[in-house]
Motif scaffolding. Structure first.
Motif, short mmCIF file in Angstrom:
data_model
loop_
_atom_site.label_atom_id
_atom_site.label_comp_id
_atom_site.label_asym_id
_atom_site.label_seq_id
_atom_site.Cartn_x
_atom_site.Cartn_y
_atom_site.Cartn_z
N GLY A 227 0.79 -1.22 0.00
CA GLY A 227 0.00 0.00 0.00
C GLY A 227 0.82 1.27 0.00
N LYS A 228 2.13 1.15 -0.21
CA LYS A 228 2.99 2.33 -0.23
C LYS A 228 2.88 3.05 -1.57
N THR A 229 3.08 4.35 -1.51
CA THR A 229 3.18 5.17 -2.72
C THR A 229 4.67 5.31 -3.06
N THR A 230 5.04 4.97 -4.28
CA THR A 230 6.44 5.02 -4.68
C THR A 230 6.62 6.01 -5.82
N ILE A 231 7.56 6.93 -5.63
CA ILE A 231 7.91 7.89 -6.67
C ILE A 231 9.37 7.63 -7.04
N LEU A 232 9.61 7.24 -8.28
CA LEU A 232 10.98 6.92 -8.66
C LEU A 232 11.35 7.63 -9.95
N THR A 233 12.66 7.80 -10.13
CA THR A 233 13.17 8.34 -11.38
C THR A 233 14.00 7.25 -12.04
N THR A 234 14.04 7.28 -13.35
CA THR A 234 14.85 6.32 -14.10
C THR A 234 15.08 6.84 -15.50
N HIS A 235 16.10 6.32 -16.17
CA HIS A 235 16.22 6.55 -17.60
C HIS A 235 16.22 5.22 -18.35
N TYR A 236 15.77 4.15 -17.64
CA TYR A 236 15.57 2.85 -18.28
C TYR A 236 14.11 2.72 -18.69
N MET A 237 13.87 2.65 -20.00
CA MET A 237 12.51 2.62 -20.48
C MET A 237 11.76 1.36 -20.10
N GLU A 238 12.42 0.22 -20.18
CA GLU A 238 11.76 -1.04 -19.81
C GLU A 238 11.33 -1.01 -18.35
N GLU A 239 12.16 -0.45 -17.50
CA GLU A 239 11.84 -0.33 -16.08
C GLU A 239 10.58 0.48 -15.86
N ALA A 240 10.50 1.64 -16.50
CA ALA A 240 9.32 2.49 -16.36
C ALA A 240 8.07 1.79 -16.88
N GLU A 241 8.22 1.09 -18.00
CA GLU A 241 7.07 0.43 -18.62
C GLU A 241 6.56 -0.72 -17.76
N LYS A 242 7.48 -1.47 -17.13
CA LYS A 242 7.10 -2.64 -16.33
C LYS A 242 6.50 -2.25 -14.98
N LEU A 243 7.02 -1.20 -14.35
CA LEU A 243 6.67 -0.92 -12.96
C LEU A 243 5.55 0.09 -12.79
N SER A 244 5.42 1.04 -13.71
CA SER A 244 4.68 2.26 -13.41
C SER A 244 3.18 2.14 -13.59
N ASP A 245 2.45 2.75 -12.66
CA ASP A 245 1.03 3.00 -12.89
C ASP A 245 0.88 4.20 -13.81
N ARG A 246 1.71 5.23 -13.57
CA ARG A 246 1.75 6.39 -14.47
C ARG A 246 3.19 6.83 -14.66
N VAL A 247 3.42 7.44 -15.81
CA VAL A 247 4.75 7.92 -16.17
C VAL A 247 4.68 9.40 -16.48
N CYS A 248 5.65 10.14 -15.96
CA CYS A 248 5.80 11.57 -16.25
C CYS A 248 7.08 11.76 -17.06
N ILE A 249 6.94 12.15 -18.32
CA ILE A 249 8.10 12.37 -19.17
C ILE A 249 8.57 13.81 -19.00
N VAL A 250 9.84 13.96 -18.61
CA VAL A 250 10.43 15.28 -18.37
C VAL A 250 11.62 15.46 -19.29
N ASP A 251 11.73 16.64 -19.88
CA ASP A 251 12.91 16.97 -20.66
C ASP A 251 13.14 18.47 -20.58
N GLN A 252 14.40 18.86 -20.41
CA GLN A 252 14.80 20.26 -20.32
C GLN A 252 13.97 21.00 -19.26
N GLY A 253 13.74 20.32 -18.13
CA GLY A 253 13.09 20.96 -17.00
C GLY A 253 11.59 21.15 -17.12
N LYS A 254 10.96 20.52 -18.11
CA LYS A 254 9.52 20.67 -18.31
C LYS A 254 8.85 19.29 -18.43
#
Length: 309
Positions: free
Chosen positions: A179-206
Motif C-alpha cells: 500500500g505504499k506510494t512510490t515515486i521513482l526516477t529512471t532513464h531505463y525505459m523497460e523499467e518504467a514500462e514494467k513498474l509504473s502506474d503512471r509515467v511523467c516524461i520530463v525533458d529540459q526541466g519541463k
C-alpha cells in the motif's frame, strides 16, 4: 486520493535553469515514475519534493501539509533512498538499519526490512563487502525503516546488472502490495514500462506528458511494424511488397533484399491476407515478427531526440 501535489516548480543554479516548470499530482498507492535523459531535471525535482533543495518558485503539498509549516510531520510521512555514501561501510546491514531506526519515533523492525529486501542471509556481513545490487537493496530498506507512506527512489537500478535490476523491481512491486506510494526516477525505459502506474516524461526541466505507459504508447500510433524474411529471396519479397501496397490496412512498405517491413494498423488481418498470397505462389517465409511500440518510441516522438544515457 492525491497524496502529493506539485505546482509550477522552478529551480536555477546560477545561469542554469535545472527545472523550468514542473507540475503533477500523485495518487495514494501508485508507482509514479519520472523519466527523462540525464540533465532533464529529474533529480532536482525529487530533491525539492523531498525538502533537500528549496524551489525558486512553485508549491509542494502533501495533502494539507507543506514544507514551510509542517516539515517535521512530512519527514515522518516520507522515506528517501540514501546515496551509497550515507551508509556505514564497517557496519552490517542489520546494524545500519537499527541505527537509522533510532532516528525515528516509530520504525519497522530490522528483521522485517531484511526480509523485504532479501538481505536476511547477509545481515552480519559488513556493508563494504556487499555487491552493488545488495547495497541498493539496503538503500531501499533504509528508506523503509520508518514505515513511511511515500517512498522516493532516485534511479535505484543505475549501474546494476540485469538480474540485480530485476531484484529491485520485485521490491518496488512489493512496496505497492504493502500500500505504499512510490515515486521513482529512471532513464531505463523497460523499467518504467514494467513498474509504473503512471509515467511523467520530463525533458529540459519541463513536463512533456503524463499518463499510463499503455496510454502514452497508444497516443503515439496504432500502427505496428511487421517484419518478414523470405527464403525465396528478393523476388519473393518484392512480389509480397507490391501485393501489400494494395491492401487498405497497410500504410507503407519497405524492402531490403529478401527482407520486407510492413506498417499496418491491423497486423493480424494483414498477415492473413499476405500469407494467403504467399501460399498461392509457394513463397517460403523464414521469419515473422511484429514490433510493438514502446516508451522509448514515445520519448523520441515527443521530444524529437534519440534516447540519451
Amino acid at each position: 486520493m492525491s497524496v502529493l501535489e506539485v505546482k509550477h516548480l522552478k529551480k536555477s543554479f546560477g545561469p542554469v535553469r535545472a527545472v523550468e516548470d514542473i507540475s503533477f499530482s500523485v495518487t495514494a498507492g501508485e508507482i509514479f515514475t519520472i523519466i527523462g535523459p540525464n540533465g532533464a531535471g529529474k533529480t532536482t525535482t525529487l530533491e525539492m519534493i523531498e525538502g533537500l533543495v528549496p524551489p525558486d518558485e512553485g508549491e509542494i503539498t502533501f495533502g494539507e501539509m507543506d514544507w514551510r509549516k509542517n516539515a517535521a510531520a512530512i519527514k515522518k510521512k516520507i522515506g528517501v533512498q540514501p546515496q551509497s555514501s550515507a551508509m556505514f561501510d564497517l557496519l552490517t546491514p542489520e546494524e545500519n538499519l537499527n541505527l537509522f531506526a533510532s532516528f525515528y519515533d516509530r520504525s519497522r523492525s530490522a528483521e522485517d526490512i531484511l526480509q523485504l529486501v532479501n538481505l536476511t542471509d547477509h545481515r552480519k556481513k559488513h556493508v563494504k563487502k556487499l555487491s552493488g545490487g545488495q547495497r541498493q537493496r539496503l538503500a531501499i530498506g533504509l528508506a523503509m525503516i520508518s514505515d513511511p507512506e511515500i517512498i522516493f527512489l532516485d534511479e535505484p537500478t543505475t549501474g546494476l546488472d540485469p538480474q540485480a535490476r530485476r531484484n529491485i523491481w520485485d521490491i518496488v512491486l512489493q512496496l505497492k502490495e504493502l500500500g505504499k506510494t512510490t515515486i521513482l526516477t529512471t532513464h531505463y525505459m523497460e523499467e518504467a514500462e514494467k513498474l509504473s502506474d503512471r509515467v511523467c516524461i520530463v525533458d529540459q526541466g519541463k513536463v512533456i506528458s503524463i499518463d499510463t505507459p499503455a496510454a502514452l504508447i497508444d497516443q503515439l500510433t496504432e500502427e505496428r511494424e511487421v517484419h518478414l524474411i523470405f527464403l525465396d529471396g528478393a523476388d519473393a519479397a518484392e512480389s509480397a511488397a507490391l501485393f501489400s501496397d494494395d491492401l487498405g490496412s497497410v500504410s507503407r512498405t519497405e524492402r531490403d533484399g529478401s527482407s520486407l517491413t510492413i506498417w499496418t494498423a491491423h497486423p493480424e488481418d494483414t498477415l492473413y491476407q499476405l500469407f494467403s498470397y504467399t501460399k498461392e505462389r509457394n513463397f517460403q517465409v523464414e521469419q515473422v515478427s511484429i514490433r510493438e511500440m514502446s516508451l522509448e518510441d514515445v520519448f523520441i516522438a515527443f521530444t524529437g531526440k534519440e534516447w540519451r544515457d
